[in-house]
Each structure stands twice: as C-alpha cells, then as structure tokens.
Write an enzyme that holds these catalytic residues in place. Structure first.
Site, short mmCIF file in Angstrom:
data_model
loop_
_atom_site.label_atom_id
_atom_site.label_comp_id
_atom_site.label_asym_id
_atom_site.label_seq_id
_atom_site.Cartn_x
_atom_site.Cartn_y
_atom_site.Cartn_z
N LYS A 293 4.58 -2.40 4.64
CA LYS A 293 5.85 -2.57 3.92
C LYS A 293 6.08 -4.03 3.56
O LYS A 293 6.37 -4.37 2.40
CB LYS A 293 6.99 -2.02 4.76
CG LYS A 293 8.32 -2.05 4.01
CD LYS A 293 9.45 -1.48 4.87
CE LYS A 293 9.50 0.03 4.81
NZ LYS A 293 9.02 0.72 5.97
N ARG B 84 13.93 -2.59 8.81
CA ARG B 84 12.99 -1.46 8.73
C ARG B 84 11.64 -1.83 9.30
O ARG B 84 11.21 -2.98 9.24
CB ARG B 84 12.84 -1.00 7.27
CG ARG B 84 14.13 -0.52 6.65
CD ARG B 84 13.92 0.16 5.32
NE ARG B 84 13.45 -0.76 4.31
CZ ARG B 84 12.99 -0.40 3.11
NH1 ARG B 84 12.90 0.89 2.81
NH2 ARG B 84 12.60 -1.29 2.23
N GLY C 182 8.42 8.06 8.67
CA GLY C 182 9.41 8.70 9.52
C GLY C 182 9.18 8.55 11.01
O GLY C 182 9.97 9.03 11.81
N MET D 84 8.97 5.65 12.86
CA MET D 84 9.71 4.56 13.52
C MET D 84 11.10 4.45 12.89
O MET D 84 11.46 5.21 12.02
CB MET D 84 8.91 3.27 13.42
CG MET D 84 7.66 3.30 14.30
SD MET D 84 6.66 1.83 14.15
CE MET D 84 6.01 1.98 12.49
N ARG E 171 3.67 2.05 -1.39
CA ARG E 171 2.53 2.21 -0.49
C ARG E 171 1.61 3.26 -1.10
O ARG E 171 2.04 4.06 -1.93
CB ARG E 171 2.98 2.65 0.90
CG ARG E 171 3.77 3.96 0.92
CD ARG E 171 4.40 4.22 2.27
NE ARG E 171 5.26 5.39 2.26
CZ ARG E 171 6.11 5.69 3.22
NH1 ARG E 171 6.21 4.91 4.28
NH2 ARG E 171 6.86 6.78 3.15
N HIS F 260 11.25 15.06 5.09
CA HIS F 260 10.36 14.76 6.22
C HIS F 260 9.33 15.86 6.40
O HIS F 260 8.13 15.59 6.56
CB HIS F 260 11.19 14.60 7.50
CG HIS F 260 10.37 14.41 8.74
ND1 HIS F 260 9.98 15.45 9.54
CD2 HIS F 260 9.80 13.31 9.27
CE1 HIS F 260 9.25 14.98 10.54
NE2 HIS F 260 9.12 13.69 10.40
N SER G 283 -33.54 16.31 19.01
CA SER G 283 -32.21 16.66 18.52
C SER G 283 -31.24 16.42 19.67
O SER G 283 -31.41 16.97 20.75
CB SER G 283 -32.15 18.13 18.09
OG SER G 283 -30.86 18.44 17.61
N CYS H 193 -27.11 17.90 17.06
CA CYS H 193 -26.69 19.29 16.83
C CYS H 193 -25.49 19.70 17.67
O CYS H 193 -25.11 20.86 17.68
CB CYS H 193 -27.85 20.25 17.08
SG CYS H 193 -28.46 20.26 18.77
N TYR I 29 -30.75 13.36 10.39
CA TYR I 29 -29.83 14.40 9.95
C TYR I 29 -28.75 14.63 11.00
O TYR I 29 -28.90 14.23 12.16
CB TYR I 29 -30.56 15.72 9.67
CG TYR I 29 -31.12 16.42 10.89
CD1 TYR I 29 -30.35 17.30 11.64
CD2 TYR I 29 -32.44 16.20 11.31
CE1 TYR I 29 -30.85 17.94 12.76
CE2 TYR I 29 -32.96 16.83 12.42
CZ TYR I 29 -32.16 17.70 13.15
OH TYR I 29 -32.65 18.33 14.27
#
Length: 893
Positions: free
Chosen positions: A26, A96, A105, A107, A349, A465, A774, A841, A861
């Site tokens: 902010k 704020r 929402g 804080m 934002r 909200h 693996s 895996c 992978y």
C-alpha cells in the site's frame, strides 16, 4: 539515524513501487501513484522494519520513530491547510495496514481519526453539514472501539439498529444529524461500560493507539491463518500508512468505490467495479449496503451507474484505469473516493483473481505486448490451477432452484449447510463437504471459508469480503442472495417457500449465482483456449518432464488428457484388491511352500497382464514406471473374525490355519517390516510373476500398435546394493525368457525407489546396479523424520502453528532434511553412473515449491496425481525460468 517514515503526496514522494518490501504494497503504491501525478491525498508510511522491531523488542517502538511521525504529520498539515487536533479546522487521518503482499481484510484500518467531542463541532462548522460530521464521528468511534479498544463490533451495530427501529429508518442513510448524535452518545456510554474508561479524546493518543493496533493486527488469528494459507513469512511484517482523509460521505456528490481494471472473475478486458454514493470505504467491502455498478452498460433496471451519476469523476477514473494498468503491466485493484465530484485514489494493487481470470489476463497481456510469454508464465500461480480442474454443474442435471444472488466466485460445490466458520472447519476436518452460509462474512470467518467447499452470503456485492476472499482461495461463492433468509438462532435457511436446516445439502454455482436445494450432478472440466495456450508456452520453457501416478485406465487417460508424458508410479498392489483377484492373492499368502505360491500366482498372471496391457495402450510410446509389490502381505488378509471365516470358506482352508498365518505375518511396525524388495528376496516368485506379466503385456501392445511402450520396473524399499542386484537379476532373467519365447524384444530399464536414508547415503553403490532412481518422498519423509504419516497428523498442525516446521513435510518437501538426502543421492548416484535417470513420485511431485527444488537438484522428471499434472507443468516452467533468471515475483491469484 534509521529512516522509519517515508512521506508521499503534495510534491514529496520518498517512496516508490520497488520499495514494497520496506513500505508494504500500500505505502509503495501510494508513493508511486503520487509520483506519476495521480490525485493521492498526502500522507506517510511507517516501514515494515518498525513492525519487525516492534515484535522483537516486546512491542516497543524504535528510537526516533515518534519524532519522525510528528514531522510526517506536520507535512500533511502543511499540504492540506488543516491542523491535527485543531478545534476549528481539524485534520482527520486514516491509519491503514499494508504488507508487502496483499492480504485483503486480514488486518485493521481506522478512518476519521482525530475526531473528538470538540473537533466534531469544528468539522460540522467547516463543512456546513452536521449530519456528515456526526456520521463521521460515529464511524470513528465504531472502528477505533473495535480495532483499538477490543469492543465487539456487534455491540455498535445493536445501537444503530435500535435507533433505526425507533425512527422507522430502513437504511443508515435515512438517519439525520440528531440521530447520529444519539448514536455517538450511545457508543460512548457503551465503551465506558465495556472498557471501564471513557472514549479517548486526545488525537495524539488516538493516533498511537491506532498505529499500535495495526501493528498488533499483524499477529491476529485471521492474519496468521491467511499467512499460513498463502505461505507469507511472519517476519515480513506490515507497514502502516497514515493519510489525510477525503470523504465519500459528505453528500450526494460524494462516493466511495472499488474497481478492477479487468474482470477479476473471467479476466475479460472490461472495467469492473462498484460504488456507493454518500458512503465510506468500509460500506462497500462490508456489504452493509448494496453497491451500484460503475458503467451504464452493467447497470440493471433501477440501478444508477457512476457513469450516469458522476460523469466527470467516472471519466477521470477511466483515464486512471488505462494509466495504472499500463504502468504496472498487470490488472489493478483500485480503491477510490469522490469528494465534491473530485476523484481521489486511496490504493492500487495487483488484483486478486480467479484461476480462469489469471490465465486469461496473462495470455491476453502477452498477446497485447504488455508482457512477454515468460512473464505470462510467471504471473499464474500453479496451485491455483486446481480451480480449473474440478467438476462444474451438469447443465442437463435436475435441480431445484432456491434463490439467486451474485456470481461472486466461479465454480460449483455441494455440501451440508453450516452457519458458522468454526463448524465449517470442524465438520470439514471429519471429511464432510460443507457450504458456509452467512448473512455476511467478516475476516474472522477466514478459517471456515478455507475449510468450506463453497460460500453463500445473503448480503454484499461483487467486491464484498466474501467475494474477494473466495476468489483468492478458489472457492465457489454466491454473494448478496437477498431472497434467502438466514436465521442463526433456529439454524435455518429459508427461500422460495422452502426451509432447510443446518446439515441439509445445498449446491452453489458461483458462475451463475444460483443456489439449489440438494446435490446437483456435475461434469468434468474442459480445458482449452487460454489454458491450452499457457500450457503450450510453459512446455516450451520447462526442462523437466511431467509424469503421473496412475494404476487404472481412467487415471491414465485423465493424466494423458492433462498432458502427462508417461507414468512415474504405477502401484501394482492396488490391482490386487480387485474382487476378481484378491482370492488368488490370499491363496498365495496361505500357501505353505513355493510350489503352492507359484500355483496361486499363475492364476494372477492373466489379470496382471491385462492390467498392464490397458495401461500400455494408453501410454504407448511413453515410459511407464511400474513398482513391484511393496506392502507387507498381511495387508491383503482379512482382520475381522467374520471375514476370516468367509475367506477361509472361499479358499477351502481351515479358519484356525488362517488365524495362525495372519498371526505369523503380523508385525509391530509393518512400515519398516517385511515389505518392498524384502518380499522379492524372500519370495522371488512374486516379482518374477509380475515381471512376466509386464513383459508379455509390453510385447502384445508393441505388436498391436507398432508403438512399443517403455516399461521401467521399479524395485521398492532398497537400502542395500545387494538387494537390488538380487531382485534385478530376477527381472532380467524373466525378461530373457519372455523375449526368447516371443522372438521379439522391447527396451526396458530397472531401477529403485530411494525412500530410506541408507539408500541415499550409499547411492553411489546402488546407482551401479540401477538404471534410474525415483525418490519416494512419502516414505523418505517418514524415515528421515522418524514420523508415521498416518499418526503425525495429530500434532503436525501444532508444529506448523508454533513455527517448529514451516510447512507440513508431507505436503511440501522438507528441503533442509529430506531435500539434503535427495541431493546426496542424486550427486553420489550420478557420480557412479552418469546416465542415471532421476525422478520423484511422492505426493510432493505436484507441489510447486517441491518442484522448484527438484529443478535445482537436476531431476529429469516429476510424477504426481493426474489432476496435478497441469500444476506440475506450469511449476516446472516457472522453476526453469527461476533457475535461469532469479526468483519469481508476486503471483496474484
């Protein structure tokens, strides 16, 4: 001296957008907007470092902060020509929070700070509007009383409702100056009753009380929960922005609103938002009044758009929309106030968005040239793709419509009705699907919203909200369903002549805003368009291949549809529980010698061969890693007495003999007992039969399709090189027998799962006997930690809450411990065998943070559940980009 305070606006901008770590999002964006010439009320930001110091030093402030705050306040006074605490021309400010990552929402905020019994008279005289002055004062007492003094906000609402009842007013806007004066008196009496002290009158005491409350809210339960859900470190802290007030509640030429530069639900490039005339910001997000649309095109009959009511301010807002999106190169969430027809910007934002919108915005911005393809890939949070990979309502399904509200967050869900966040969390923990039903949600409900499958509110708009938080979590949400009456006392929901109780089932469709009684059938998602485009781009950047964990044709087909490039784990034991074959498995277990076991296994052979044929057809030409039998044999025997007798009869065996055999196989700690390759060593005929089924199936499919599958046979739980040598020899011997009999061959490989610390530490030796490793990170996590995955859930949540562990290690890889074992195994294994293929895996194969680590270690992978394949594809691309160019930025979905 350390600089703790940074001013913005009125020609002095000490911050900028790239200081968000120091100033919070902010504060950094307020300075940035002021710097590019946008109308931002002047103010200053206290840095996040103060928050960190505040908590490190037993909630005390660092030296020099008080003086710097005074200086910042004097700059605001000079800029606006008002004085803080002045009776005739009082300066009012907002206080704020602002963390470096948006936490909407979570804080606390205080508006109109600086009002007291004297300055309210000055505000009335200066504005010429008594109603405005007393309305502003009651708002300040309510916010300060709730946020700073800890008075339950419902106590304040009760007083307003009583005054409305006495005056016959329906809306707050119908109350006049004298009514608000009475509300203020009622508030002050109630605060004295609740706290034992009168409401504070000194503006400086008010300011420091609010600053302390905002810093304190960094550690409130809802903020802690939000950080845990979104992996935000507590040590980041929050900034505090103190800013001159501008007023949207001064009359009909004033307003407040929230807008998005693109639709946050769909991503469509249209201006999206809502506003309220004669209101302040919390009125929009709290859903106390139903807001109106910004544009005339989106207005319904009876609604008055901002474009019509305030054409000049709306035109300026449209200009700001274009400028900010181009400047930040992302969809923006903007808060604004109109005071006397003049537009002021209070925040911008990167906007929270659904997965659908995130994909659309990323792809379209890349196509528009605002960002490149690599940035488009970075912008989408892989975990959020889950929102796209689950069923939606079947359009042909029968349904009973209860009511309709606003389509606040897309997706559909069915579940039992619960009316409180605590109950939602409690019932969800027991495995129930729940729909959280509230008149309106507040930040205190976040734990229940996360636990619920869907959310329904009877009040609030598209930027309430409930809507904002649900979109960020990927929960379907219907907001503002005014046709539904909710009674918390009787635990009922009524609409359309129907009354449903807590525990009854409803279905919500967040895409249409519809609410249905009962369960509505759903259909599988269809992935195309922007999803396909982004996945194609991601595939061009990633290095690692993506496989799936699958042992059924349905799983394999799903995996292929989502882009899997093979199977990384086929658990053969899952096939044994099929009713057609469990009898033969139990005959094998009950056999007294190898001959008896081989006879039973011969019955299993055609079933196993048929299983592998089905999988090989789906994965023709692709690798398929098949894990030979892993669990201990006693898992296949019945345990209850009645089941034992039933099985004994089916097998023609003696019940007592079955009891003895079950007792012989029972183990105190089966996870570390006679399982995995130890079975293959003890009973070589088991692995030999499985290998034969694999090779015969591979030859059949190769001849049938002309596209030979690539079987990779995996020996589980190897901890000693000799175990792998013995079991591999069994596999190789069977392979030669099958190939010789058929006169044909297929390529295959043999490897092992690394799931024991000893295997990782001796990987140089084991690697000489293996074609691939693996990492079975489910068991590796158990053995490294000495934890039982089945039992640790009783206390692991407390470990995470207390900061002992950053995350549940069964959800996201423990890099420090388990990751170290993987790195050792990879390095030692490849040093001994440079051609060694490496994969993972465990369930961690679908976790984005774990995939990033796998990229760093150099795995070839990752393998995950079928529905996580798209997540893994995108996460692997982001990991490759991060490896080549550094950490990823904020992903706002």
């Amino acid at each position: 001296m350390t600089k703790w305070v940074y001013s913005f606006g009125a020609g002095l901008n000490e911050g900028r957008a790239d200081l968000r770590d120091l100033l919070g999002g902010k504060g950094a964006n307020l300075a940035e907007m002021a710097m590019i010439g946008l109308p931002v009320p002047p103010g200053f930001t206290i840095t996040t470092e103060v928050c960190t110091a505040f908590y490190k030093n037993n909630k005390t402030y660092p030296d020099g902060l008080e003086q710097q705050v005074k200086h910042g306040l004097s700059r605001i006074e000079e800029a606006v020509g008002l004085r803080f605490g002045d009776i005739e021309r009082p300066l009012l400010v907002s206080v704020r929070s602002g963390a470096r990552v948006s936490m909407p929402g979570m804080m606390d905020t205080v508006l109109n700070l600086g009002l007291n019994d004297a300055t309210v008279e000055g505000l009335q005289a200066a504005s010429g509007d008594a109603r405005f002055a007393w309305d502003s004062y009651r708002r300040f007492i309510q916010m300060f009383g709730s946020v700073v003094l800890g008075v339950d906000h419902h106590r304040f609402e009760e007083i307003i409702e009583q005054i409305k009842l006495e005056t016959g007013a329906i809306e707050d806007t119908a109350l006049g100056a004298d009514d608000w004066r009475r509300v203020v008196e009622g508030y002050q009496d109630m605060v004295l009753e609740e706290t034992g002290k009168p409401f504070p009158q000194g503006p400086e005491a008010q300011l420091w009380g609010a600053i302390g409350a905002v810093f304190g809210s960094w550690m409130n339960p809802r903020a802690v929960t939000y950080r845990r859900l979104h992996d935000i470190p507590a040590e980041w802290g929050t900034g505090v922005s103190v800013q001159a007030m501008v007023f949207g509640n001064m009359g009909e030429d004033c307003a407040t609103g929230v807008c998005f530069t693109r639709d946050p639900s769909t991503g469509e490039n249209v201006f999206y938002g809502e506003y309220l005339v004669n209101a302040q910001g919390e009125d929009v997000v709290a859903g106390i009044r139903t807001p109106q649309p910004l544009s005339k095109a989106r207005a319904k009959p009876g609604e008055v758009s901002m474009e019509e009511a305030m054409p000049e301010a709306y035109a300026e807002l449209c200009r700001v929309r274009q400028l900010l999106e181009k400047h930040y190169r992302d969809m923006q969430d903007i808060e604004f106030t109109v005071q006397k027809n003049r537009l002021y910007l209070l925040q911008t934002r990167s906007g929270k968005r659904t997965a659908t919108a995130s994909l659309c915005i990323a792809v379209e911005m890349a196509q528009e040239g605002l960002i490149d393809r690599a940035e488009a890939i970075r912008r989408v949070n892989p975990a959020a793709l889950d929102q796209l990979l689950h069923p939606t309502l079947d359009p042909n399904a029968r349904r009973t419509l209860l009511s309709k509200g606003l389509p606040a967050s897309p997706g559909a869900a069915s579940g039992v009705i619960v009316f409180s966040a605590d109950e939602a969390e409690s019932r969800a923990a027991k495995g129930e699907s729940v729909i959280l039903v509230r008149i309106e949600t507040s930040p205190e409900d976040i734990h229940g919203m996360h636990a619920a499958r869907g959310i329904l509110t009877t009040r609030g708009g598209m930027t309430s909200h409930a809507a904002v938080v649900a979109r960020g979590m990927g929960r379907p949400c219907v907001a503002g369903a005014g046709g539904i009456a909710v009674n918390y006392g009787t635990q009922t929901l009524s609409a359309g002549g129907m009354t449903l109780q807590a525990g009854d089932t409803i279905t919500v469709d967040g895409a249409t805003g519809e609410v249905f009684a009962g369960t509505v059938a759903m259909i599988e998602p269809s992935l195309s368009g922007d999803f396909g485009t982004l996945m194609e781009w991601a595939d061009g950047f990633r290095r690692m291949r993506i496989r799936a964990n699958a042992e059924t044709p349905l799983d394999a087909e799903t995996a292929r549809r989502f882009g899997a490039e093979g199977i990384g784990l086929c658990r053969t034991e899952h096939m044994f529980f099929d009713p057609d074959r469990i009898t033969a498995v139990r005959q094998m277990i009950m056999a007294h010698d190898e001959t008896g076991r081989r006879a039973a296994l011969q019955k299993l052979l055609p079933f196993q061969r048929r299983d592998f044929v089905a999988l090989f057809r789906i994965m023709a030409g692709l690798p398929l890693t098949i894990r030979l039998l892993d669990p201990p044999l006693h898992e296949f025997l019945p345990h209850a007495e009645a089941e034992l007798e039933e099985v004994a009869e089916a097998l023609g065996a003696d019940v007592e003999a079955m009891r003895r055999r079950a007792a012989e196989l029972a183990e105190a700690n089966p996870m570390l007992g006679h399982r995995g390759c130890r079975l293959g060593v003890s009973y070589p005929e088991i692995y030999e039969t499985q290998a034969r089924a694999i090779f015969e199936a591979a030859l059949e499919v190769a001849q049938e399709t002309g596209n030979a599958p690539v079987p990779e046979i995996m020996i589980p739980l190897v901890g000693i090189k000799r175990e792998l040598e013995i079991t591999r020899a069994q596999v190789d011997r069977v392979a030669e027998q099958v190939f010789a009999a058929a006169g044909r061959r297929v390529d295959y490989s043999v490897g092992t799962m690394i799931e024991l610390p000893r295997a990782a530490l001796t990987a140089d030796g084991i690697g000489l006997a293996a074609d691939f490793f693996s990492f079975g990170t489910n068991d590796l996590t158990q053995t490294v930690f000495g934890l039982s995955r089945d039992d640790s859930g009783k206390f692991l949540a407390k470990y995470v809450d207390q900061g002992i562990l950053a995350k549940d290690p069964f959800v996201s890889l423990d890099i420090e411990g388990v990751g170290a074992m993987m790195r050792i195994a990879a390095e030692r294994g490849r040093a001994a065998n440079p051609g060694l293929k490496l994969g993972i895996c465990g369930e961690h194969g679908g976790d984005p943070a774990s995939i990033t680590f796998c990229e760093r270690v150099g795995l070839d992978y990752v393998s995950c559940s079928p529905y996580r394949v798209p997540v893994a594809r995108l996460a692997a691309a982001q990991a490759a980009l991060q490896a080549s160019s550094g950490p990823l930025g904020d992903r706002t979905v």
